[in-house]
Design a protein around this motif. Structure first.
Motif, short mmCIF file in Angstrom:
data_model
loop_
_atom_site.label_atom_id
_atom_site.label_comp_id
_atom_site.label_asym_id
_atom_site.label_seq_id
_atom_site.Cartn_x
_atom_site.Cartn_y
_atom_site.Cartn_z
N LEU A 122 8.92 6.67 -2.19
CA LEU A 122 8.23 7.39 -3.26
C LEU A 122 7.89 8.81 -2.82
CD1 LEU A 122 5.82 4.60 -4.60
CD2 LEU A 122 7.80 5.59 -5.78
N PHE A 123 7.43 8.94 -1.57
CA PHE A 123 7.13 10.26 -1.03
C PHE A 123 8.39 11.14 -1.02
CE2 PHE A 123 3.64 8.12 1.69
CZ PHE A 123 2.76 8.20 0.63
N LYS A 124 9.50 10.52 -0.63
CA LYS A 124 10.78 11.25 -0.57
C LYS A 124 11.18 11.77 -1.94
CE LYS A 124 15.60 10.68 0.83
NZ LYS A 124 16.61 9.75 1.43
N ASP A 133 6.49 -1.84 7.52
CA ASP A 133 6.76 -3.06 6.75
C ASP A 133 7.35 -2.67 5.39
OD1 ASP A 133 4.66 -2.10 5.21
OD2 ASP A 133 3.18 -3.50 6.02
N GLU A 134 7.64 -3.66 4.57
CA GLU A 134 8.31 -3.39 3.30
C GLU A 134 7.48 -2.50 2.39
OE1 GLU A 134 11.42 -4.09 2.54
OE2 GLU A 134 11.58 -4.84 4.60
N GLN A 135 6.16 -2.73 2.38
CA GLN A 135 5.28 -1.91 1.56
C GLN A 135 5.32 -0.45 1.99
OE1 GLN A 135 3.64 -2.76 -1.18
NE2 GLN A 135 2.83 -0.67 -1.40
N ARG A 136 5.31 -0.26 3.30
CA ARG A 136 5.34 1.09 3.84
C ARG A 136 6.68 1.78 3.51
NH1 ARG A 136 2.99 5.79 4.82
NH2 ARG A 136 3.67 6.78 6.77
N LYS A 137 7.77 1.03 3.59
CA LYS A 137 9.08 1.59 3.28
C LYS A 137 9.15 2.06 1.82
CE LYS A 137 11.64 -1.09 6.73
NZ LYS A 137 12.63 -2.18 6.95
N LEU A 138 8.55 1.27 0.92
CA LEU A 138 8.52 1.65 -0.50
C LEU A 138 7.71 2.93 -0.69
CD1 LEU A 138 8.03 -1.84 -2.20
CD2 LEU A 138 10.07 -0.39 -2.31
#
Length: 292
Positions: A285-287, A276-281
């Motif tokens: 950040l991890f990247k 979902d959008e939260q997970r994509k964000l």
């Protein structure tokens, strides 16, 4: 040359008492043109299974249980070895069930196999299974003496029906929880079994596979065929059917089993989890942290 699997399925119908195992073929026309063609077809199927296994693990909603039952020398080990050759061993577990241990005999007949059921996302393979309790035990009822069953429950006619009912209830429970069960009976002819036994005797590298017990069990061939027939009639259901796979040709049997597995997994319509959008964000950040 496509492989049709429905023809090997034991249909779940009200007239199952008409099902006759001796009318099922132990051999069919080759599903391959040559040894090279067979290897190519099997490799293709195994590659498809490998991708579906990854999807099974990633989606983490289903598990797959393969149950193999057969007379001795029907090729269970070979089918498992060849069909599962491309499967990631971390996502698969093979369990062979032999004579129950003293601890296992202190529990009900389903207990020991329940300990080995596959987790969600994994493939479990049973080389023999709880079905031994309505097959070999039915042919050799003296085995019941070691199971310490209450005397009041030892009526032979009721006992097998109760065990069939227990098995069906267990498999219904597993299905509702996401476990898909593929039940394979490798249907071998008595003549082919004889040929394979002789080959084991003639080949020094395979002598260890043959014992006097194999000769003794051949004497009970009609009783085993009757026990298998009753078992197939009683426990092949719409959601958990039996497949009677001709086993006189080992290569054919492997191709058929691989196709059944592929068809079963494909029908689950599995997908990898969608972010979902939260997970994509979070992933972005991890990247960024990794890049720093």
């Amino acid at each position: 040359m496509s492989i049709k699997t429905n023809g090997f399925k034991v249909k779940n119908a009200k007239n199952t008492e008409k099902y006759a195992l001796n009318e099922c073929p132990t051999n069919i026309a080759p599903l391959y043109h040559s040894k090279k063609h067979y290897k190519k077809k099997l490799k293709k199927q195994v590659k498809k299974l490998s991708k579906l296994q990854q999807l099974l693990y990633g989606s983490n909603r289903y598990s797959l249980l393969l149950i193999f039952q057969a007379m001795d020398a029907a090729g269970k080990d070979g089918v498992i070895r060849h069909v599962m050759s491309g499967i990631n061993p971390q996502g698969c577990q093979v369990t062979s069930f032999k004579h129950p241990s003293a601890v296992e005999l202190e529990h009900d007949f389903l207990w020991r196999t329940n300990q080995a059921l596959p987790e969600r996302g994994r493939i479990g393979v049973f080389n023999r299974s709880y079905y031994e309790e309505v097959l070999i035990v039915r042919v050799h009822p003296e085995i019941l003496e070691a199971q310490k069953i209450p005397v009041d429950n030892l009526d032979k006619n009721d006992l097998w029906e109760e065990r069939f009912r227990s098995i069906n209830n267990l498999e219904r429970h597993l299905y509702n929880g996401g476990t898909r069960i593929i039940k394979i009976f490798l249907h071998l002819s008595q003549d082919e079994q004889q040929s394979r036994f002789i080959a084991r005797i003639d080949n020094p590298d395979k002598n260890w596979k043959f014992t006097d017990a194999d000769i003794q069990e051949r004497k009970f061939w009609p009783e085993y065929q009757k026990a298998y027939q009753e078992c197939l009639r009683a426990t092949s259901t719409s959601n958990n059917p039996w497949y009677v796979v001709p086993a006189d040709d080992k290569k054919n049997a492997r191709l058929i089993v691989a196709k059944i597995m592929h068809k079963t997994l494909k029908a689950l319509n599995m997908n990898y989890p969608i972010s979902d959008e939260q997970r994509k964000l979070e992933l972005q950040l991890f990247k960024q942290k990794l890049l720093k």
